[in-house]
Write an enzyme that holds these catalytic residues in place. Structure first.
Site, PDB file in Angstrom:
ATOM      1  NE  ARG A  18     -13.803  11.225   4.079  1.00 27.50           N
ATOM      2  CZ  ARG A  18     -12.972  10.210   3.883  1.00 27.50           C
ATOM      3  NH1 ARG A  18     -11.679  10.375   4.034  1.00 27.50           N
ATOM      4  NH2 ARG A  18     -13.442   9.017   3.540  1.00 27.50           N
ATOM      5  CD  GLU A  65      -2.236  -3.266   6.161  1.00 30.80           C
ATOM      6  OE1 GLU A  65      -2.294  -2.249   6.866  1.00 30.80           O
ATOM      7  OE2 GLU A  65      -3.211  -3.689   5.495  1.00 30.80           O
ATOM      8  CB  ILE A 103      -7.584  -9.719   5.057  1.00 31.72           C
ATOM      9  CG1 ILE A 103      -6.546  -9.316   6.126  1.00 31.72           C
ATOM     10  CG2 ILE A 103      -8.773 -10.454   5.669  1.00 31.72           C
ATOM     11  CD1 ILE A 103      -6.056 -10.417   7.001  1.00 31.72           C
ATOM     12  CE  LYS A 136      -3.833  -2.120   2.595  1.00 35.41           C
ATOM     13  NZ  LYS A 136      -4.765  -1.958   3.726  1.00 35.41           N
ATOM     14  CG  ASN A 181     -11.156   7.738   6.551  1.00 35.10           C
ATOM     15  OD1 ASN A 181     -10.091   7.608   5.960  1.00 35.10           O
ATOM     16  ND2 ASN A 181     -12.109   6.845   6.474  1.00 35.10           N
ATOM     17  N   GLY A 203      -8.084   2.709  -0.997  1.00 32.64           N
ATOM     18  CA  GLY A 203      -7.914   1.764  -2.099  1.00 32.64           C
ATOM     19  C   GLY A 203      -7.000   2.245  -3.211  1.00 32.64           C
TER      20      GLY A 203
END
Ligand code: MV4
Length: 451
Positions: free
Chosen positions: A292, A200, A203, A158, A290, A165
């Protein structure tokens, strides 16, 4: 309280914020791009200022123009909504420097949580469960190989600056690691100006469950329960609900406790969301935080009775939370369907154009968040979400039956929309039984479309 708030956003979230301000007797200022001059957020605010041309970078992302507008009208605070500048640390910092309150956490928090590898590192320190993987960012391919060998393939790479995503790669075996690492890192460098990556364990088919958090300036932090956002397609959520139909009270309590610990460990202030993924054994892992207010916040409002936008404003003004965790009672069930101007049969192709007729549902247990009106022309420039329909019932079965009834009353003419698709989804066995994961739509699309 603040005398005047500028809303640095458009669409239904701008209306949502204007409405909260009106109820608090706070004057409102909308900003808009030239293509949005007929938008409802322009008409409903006390004042409205054009901040540039249609492209986001020339208007809703143009910090200079927005700050100039705020200074010019004498706004005390700016609410960024979601998207656009909502998680832009530089913008939050400039607001601070101009003595305009940014309605959200401070710039440092946005920076720390925006760096997803750093957020992960902070959560490991706070003993919040994370997916097995690297401690923070990975510096070399050799390091990546060592970690992958230890946790076992498949792994997911990532981008530290990604999130939601973006900038992710699944790696099935060591042979593929070097190539995927280099291209992913290169892409992240181009997209975000930061090529750093973390790793990671991958999953498969997780559930996505997130907890709503509120924190004040006095160190008080509470959670407002979870939202299950597993019904999604290509990282775009399609239906959100609370409570999750999938988790037991024990798992819910453990996740809520972990979410509060996550927020406490960074001294979180204002509204935030702690995102977890859940594997087939109901083990949960922190993935992102997040900073926000989110699209799906109404679902939480319906089951808690709390106005999250008003809470955000009060917290930014420096008020103490007027609830403790014990005051939060989760009652009933809420479901939100996102209504998009798109054609599900044509690979969900977005559709711009004029709405020729519009009828939204009403009645008991129905809430609509939308900036649409009959005669409004949807510009091709922004995202395709045109409404959120939220229903509330004493339990999930009732919220679902109200949603089916509400969607079947809805009329949107002149543009493609996903109402029928949403109805088909609601009627699937998987949704009825609450038994689906984040891969459900992609894996069952033909079947859903055919119902
Ligand atoms: C994952 C994952 C599987 N394993 N991480 C996608 C969005 C971003 N917030 C994190 N995402 C995922 N991270 C590990 N270690 C699967 C996803 C994922 C996903 C997560 C939440 C909601 C929808 C998703 C759809 C596909 C993949």
């Amino acid at each position: 309280m603040f005398g005047k708030i500028l809303i640095a956003n458009r669409g239904e979230i701008a209306l949502r914020i204007i409405r909260a301000c009106k109820e608090m007797n706070i004057a409102t200022v909308s900003v808009y791009s030239q293509i949005d001059k007929e938008s409802l957020h322009v008409k409903l605010a006390d004042e409205a200022i054009c901040i540039g041309t249609a492209l986001p970078k020339d208007s809703y992302l143009n910090i200079e123009n927005i700050i100039s507008a705020a200074v010019g009208v004498g706004a005390d605070a700016i609410h960024p909504g979601f998207g656009f500048l909502a998680e832009n640390a530089k913008f939050a910092r400039i607001c601070e420097e101009c003595h305009i309150a940014f309605i959200g956490p401070d710039a440092k928090m946005i920076e720390n949580m925006g760096d997803k590898a750093r957020a992960r590192e902070l959560m490991i320190k706070a003993k919040v469960p994370v997916v097995p993987g690297s401690k923070g960012a990975i510096s070399t391919i050799d390091e990546a190989k060592v970690i992958a060998k230890k946790i076992g393939y498949p792994v997911i790479l990532k981008a530290s600056a990604g999130g939601g995503g973006r900038g992710m790669r699944i790696v099935d075996k060591e042979d593929e690691l070097e190539q995927l690492f280099l291209t992913a890192s290169h892409e992240a460098q181009l997209a975000f100006g930061d090529g750093s990556m973390y790793m990671e364990k991958y999953i498969r088919n997780p559930r996505h469950i997130e907890f709503q958090i509120l924190g004040d300036s006095f160190g008080n932090i509470i959670h407002l329960g979870e939202r299950d956002c597993s019904m999604q397609r290509r990282h775009q959520k399609v239906i959100e609900e609370s409570p999750s139909p999938h988790i037991s009270d024990d798992v819910r309590a453990a996740m809520g406790e972990a979410a509060v610990r996550a927020a406490q460990s960074v001294n979180y202030k204002n509204a935030g969301t702690v995102e977890f993924i859940l594997d087939a054994d109901n083990s949960f892992y922190f993935i992102e935080m997040n900073t926000r207010i989110q699209v799906e916040h109404p679902v939480t409002e319906m089951v808690t009775g709390i106005d999250l936008i008003k809470e955000q404003i009060r917290i930014a003004y420096g008020e103490k939370l007027c609830y403790t965790q014990d005051d939060i009672n989760l009652v009933g069930a809420a479901i939100e369907c996102r209504i998009n101007a798109e054609n599900p049969s044509l690979n969900f192709r977005p559709c711009a154009g004029t709405i020729t007729a519009l009828h939204f549902p009403g009645g008991r247990g129905v809430r609509v968040e939308s900036n649409m009106y009959s005669g409004y022309t949807i510009p091709p420039t922004y995202d395709s979400m045109i409404a959120k329909i939220i229903t509330f019932g004493k339990d999930r079965a009732e919220a679902l039956s109200i949603m089916k009834r509400a969607l079947s009353e809805t009329v949107i003419e002149g543009i493609d929309n996903n109402i029928e698709f949403q109805l088909d989804l609601l009627h699937t066995k998987a949704f009825e039984e609450g038994c689906f994961n984040t891969s459900y739509i992609e894996q069952n699309l033909d079947e859903i479309l055919e119902v």
